[in-house]
Design an enzyme around this catalytic site. Structure first.
Site, mmCIF file in Angstrom:
data_model
loop_
_atom_site.group_PDB
_atom_site.id
_atom_site.type_symbol
_atom_site.label_atom_id
_atom_site.label_comp_id
_atom_site.label_asym_id
_atom_site.label_seq_id
_atom_site.Cartn_x
_atom_site.Cartn_y
_atom_site.Cartn_z
ATOM 1 N N LYS A 38 0.807 -1.222 0.000
ATOM 2 C CA LYS A 38 0.000 0.000 0.000
ATOM 3 C C LYS A 38 0.842 1.275 0.000
ATOM 4 O O LYS A 38 0.337 2.354 -0.270
ATOM 5 C CB LYS A 38 -0.952 -0.019 1.178
ATOM 6 C CG LYS A 38 -2.068 -1.032 0.931
ATOM 7 C CD LYS A 38 -2.771 -1.450 2.174
ATOM 8 C CE LYS A 38 -3.855 -2.443 1.882
ATOM 9 N NZ LYS A 38 -3.490 -3.799 2.315
HETATM 10 C C1 LIG Z 1 -4.172 -4.853 1.915
HETATM 11 C C2 LIG Z 1 -3.443 -6.106 1.822
HETATM 12 C C3 LIG Z 1 -3.923 -7.175 1.046
HETATM 13 C C4 LIG Z 1 -5.252 -7.102 0.320
HETATM 14 O O1 LIG Z 1 -5.259 -6.177 -0.732
HETATM 15 P P1 LIG Z 1 -6.642 -5.643 -1.326
HETATM 16 O O2 LIG Z 1 -6.277 -4.583 -2.282
HETATM 17 O O3 LIG Z 1 -7.416 -5.114 -0.151
HETATM 18 O O4 LIG Z 1 -7.326 -6.808 -1.932
HETATM 19 C C5 LIG Z 1 -3.144 -8.312 0.952
HETATM 20 N N1 LIG Z 1 -1.985 -8.425 1.615
HETATM 21 C C6 LIG Z 1 -1.501 -7.433 2.375
HETATM 22 C C7 LIG Z 1 -0.223 -7.635 3.114
HETATM 23 C C8 LIG Z 1 -2.204 -6.238 2.512
HETATM 24 O O5 LIG Z 1 -1.725 -5.257 3.283
#
Ligand SMILES: *Cc1c(COP(=O)(O)O)cnc(C)c1O
Length: 488
Positions: A113
């Site tokens: 993210k």
């Molecule tokens: C947020 C996250 C996900 C899921 O991603 P989405 O875009 O919500 O489907 C998977 N793995 C990790 C480590 C995350 O932080």
């Protein structure tokens, strides 16, 4: 100029910057591009797209058309240079003959993210005409990445809601020790879905919002600005594979994404629709396998108990971005979206027609991994390759193995690696050695001793940091806490 429309057909067309400022459609619904721009792959096969920033400009310029190219260039360069520990933001790691992990966690907080959330705050601040309050629901990783991205950005205040007891010790410490005068974290007595619902309710509560001089927006993947930067790395990694002669130009690949709110996998879908040669998207879930069932049966049923797993970012029953996917797959049909989502609100479920299910199955395949399988996968890959997977990525790897066994045509595959293993050190350690389960910081130390791996740089020295701006609230107390924080 490319404009954005509501998945529920209940709002006027808006520009990209307006869609990002609003976060979501004020009367419910999500902004989507009216038409998904196409890109000619042939124009991308050239040396200069080996630079992440150059490629990002080519892709993002197609979606963010009311920002000037020089503004975009400036935002891209300040987001994607010194804030990542490798030159080109992401890195491919070979896992087998034709399998590659795409490491997306080289940013400041150790989760994928960071890639969107280093970019989006800088972009947003270019288009603001008013002070803005960013409300974020997080199951752990978004919260810290958003706090890092928004801290000390002028005219913005950010409040993050996380489920009390639903995030790891490390994640909680990461969030509550964030510096910056414009940040707050709130532990909510409820699940991630409660956090998400509460935040969404505020976005559509005109009366409440009118109490404030600030505008409201979000940094969750319901916000287009959070989603669009993620499209870039699918192109980048595909081009890298062609440059390294792992695939032919134009060869179709499979992509596996450990999925929670359906944001990351949706960004891969946009890449596919733009023209990136993708065969199948494999949606990998943990034991909260609502999506696996939905993709297989066409019934989306959230009437089940949420399980707390070792991959908490995927402990989600209502995956917001599925709405965008269904909108596109059903041929931009907002009537269908309205009927499905009002059924979801009333009955906690909806069913799509078999024709819609067929269209969906051409694009996406669903698998899930149990807790045991996830732990086994971490251990197996470590033994075999001396490489540590975080539990989310391990879910992806296990789901890939399940899919691969069934697939007739076996293709080169990219598996998204979504977090640095040390973010989830207790689970990773548990996979490697039986024994008493250790808490976050202790587990990190032990893991270093055991494997020689270093903690991610953003996770070092969490222990001594000061806790700041930490609040708690009940499920029904979200409005009150927002008042308290913003009016202070
Ligand atoms: C947020 C996250 C996900 C899921 O991603 P989405 O875009 O919500 O489907 C998977 N793995 C990790 C480590 C995350 O932080």
């Amino acid at each position: 100029m490319l404009e954005y429309i509501s998945t529920r057909g209940n709002y006027e067309k808006v520009s990209a910057s307006k869609a990002i400022k609003l976060g979501m459609v004020p009367n419910g619904g999500l902004f989507v591009p009216e038409k998904i721009p196409e890109i000619e792959m042939n124009k991308l096969y050239k040396p200069k797209t080996g630079d992440y920033r150059t490629l990002a400009l080519e892709i993002l310029n197609k979606f963010l058309q009311d920002f000037s190219k020089s503004t975009l260039n400036e935002v891209i360069n300040s987001s994607y240079r010194d804030n990542f520990d490798i030159e080109n933001v992401v890195s491919l790691k070979r896992m087998g003959d034709r399998t590659h992990l795409l490491e997306l966690w080289h940013g400041p907080t150790g989760a994928f993210k960071d890639i969107p959330l280093q970019f989006m705050p800088k972009l947003l601040s270019k288009s603001l005409d008013n002070e803005t309050a960013i409300l974020v629901a997080t199951s752990g990783d978004t919260g810290k990445a958003a706090l890092e991205g928004f801290k000390n950005v002028d005219d913005i205040y950010i409040i993050v809601f996380y489920p009390e007891g639903g995030v790891s010790e490390i994640q909680e410490l990461q969030m509550t020790t964030t510096k910056g005068e414009n940040t707050a974290s709130v532990a909510l007595e409820g699940s991630f879905d409660d956090c998400q619902r509460g935040v969404k309710e505020i976005f559509s509560d005109k009366e409440f919002k009118s109490e404030f001089h600030q505008n409201f927006s979000s940094a969750n993947s319901i916000n287009w600005g959070r989603l669009v930067p993620q499209i870039v790395y699918w192109f980048f990694s595909y081009l890298k594979l062609t440059k390294n002669e792992k695939i032919e130009k134009g060869e179709k690949i499979d992509i596996v994404v450990p999925t929670g709110n359906f944001g990351n996998i949706l960004s891969a879908y946009y890449a596919k629709e733009m023209g990136l040669p993708i065969n199948k998207l494999i949606c990998a879930s943990n034991e909260n396998n609502v999506l696996t069932d939905f993709i297989r049966t066409g019934l989306y049923d959230t009437d089940r108990k949420l399980k707390h797993t070792i991959s908490p970012a995927m402990d989600i029953l209502i995956s917001s971005n599925l709405e965008r996917f269904l909108f596109h797959v059903s041929g931009n049909d907002s009537n269908k979206i309205n009927s499905w989502y009002s059924s979801l609100e009333k009955n906690n479920k909806f069913t799509v027609k078999s024709s819609d299910k067929e269209k969906m199955s051409k694009i996406i395949h669903g698998e899930f991994a149990t807790e045991e399988e996830t732990l086994e996968t971490i251990s197996k890959i470590y033994q075999k390759r001396n490489y540590l997977l975080d539990p989310h990525t391990a879910v992806g790897v296990k789901c890939f193995e399940k899919y691969h066994r069934k697939a007739k045509n076996k293709r080169t595959t990219i598996i998204a690696s979504t977090a640095h293993p040390f973010k989830f050190a207790p689970a990773v350690l548990k996979a490697l050695e039986d024994g008493r389960k250790k808490k976050g910081l202790e587990a990190m130390d032990k893991l270093t001793k055991l494997t020689g791996w270093d903690p991610h740089w953003g996770l070092k020295n969490l222990q001594g940091k000061k806790i700041r701006n930490k609040y708690t609230c009940s499920k029904t107390g979200i409005r009150e806490i927002v008042r308290k924080i913003l009016k202070n």
